[in-house]
Design a protein around this motif. Structure first.
Motif, PDB file in Angstrom:
ATOM      1  N   TYR A   2      18.221  -5.345   2.240  1.00 52.80           N
ATOM      2  CA  TYR A   2      16.974  -6.106   2.261  1.00 52.80           C
ATOM      3  C   TYR A   2      15.808  -5.257   1.766  1.00 52.80           C
ATOM      4  O   TYR A   2      14.981  -5.718   0.979  1.00 52.80           O
ATOM      5  CB  TYR A   2      16.653  -6.592   3.677  1.00 52.80           C
ATOM      6  N   ARG A  17       8.516 -13.575  -3.271  1.00 53.92           N
ATOM      7  CA  ARG A  17       9.951 -13.326  -3.061  1.00 53.92           C
ATOM      8  C   ARG A  17      10.147 -12.111  -2.168  1.00 53.92           C
ATOM      9  O   ARG A  17      11.075 -12.088  -1.353  1.00 53.92           O
ATOM     10  CB  ARG A  17      10.652 -13.149  -4.402  1.00 53.92           C
ATOM     11  N   THR A  21      12.155 -12.198   1.367  1.00 54.00           N
ATOM     12  CA  THR A  21      13.224 -11.240   1.648  1.00 54.00           C
ATOM     13  C   THR A  21      12.951 -10.497   2.949  1.00 54.00           C
ATOM     14  O   THR A  21      13.849 -10.343   3.785  1.00 54.00           O
ATOM     15  CB  THR A  21      13.356 -10.240   0.479  1.00 54.00           C
TER      16      THR A  21
END
Length: 122
Positions: A2, A17, A21
């Motif tokens: 991640y 994004r 995440t």
């Protein structure tokens, strides 16, 4: 993974994004110190100060209560949000826990100056 994916999105100028995440990372790993702080940083960049404050408080309460430097960061977030009383309280906690040689002491002094707190209280 991640963390690496979030950095990829940050580096490719895809902040939404990166936030997605990091939110997923925190949902799957709520006690991961670095992921939580990365989420705080990205929320600040997105000017989501209330969420950044909440996640920083969660970091302090759940993961790293002994990290006095985080109280300084929390005071800065409270100051940004206009929450003076909470900022002062965070400054007091930070001062109690920071050593006199801490690098965060300079940041604390700057917050104290901006808040107009009597230095003897801090």
């Amino acid at each position: 993974y991640y963390e690496q994916l979030a950095f990829f999105h940050i580096d490719t100028n895809a902040p939404n994004r990166a936030l997605e995440t990091l939110r997923a990372a925190v949902a799957n790993n709520p006690n991961h110190f670095v992921i939580r702080l990365l989420l705080v940083r990205e929320l600040e960049r997105a000017q989501s100060y209330a969420l950044a404050t909440w996640h920083l408080r969660q970091t302090l309460l759940r993961i790293a209560p002994a990290q006095a430097e985080l109280f300084v960061r929390l005071a800065e977030l409270y100051e940004t949000r206009g929450m003076r009383v909470d900022a002062v309280r965070s400054c007091q906690y930070a001062r109690q826990a920071l050593s006199d040689t801490s690098s965060a002491l300079l940041r604390l002094r700057r917050v104290v100056d901006r808040l107009g707190i009597a230095k003897k209280l801090i």
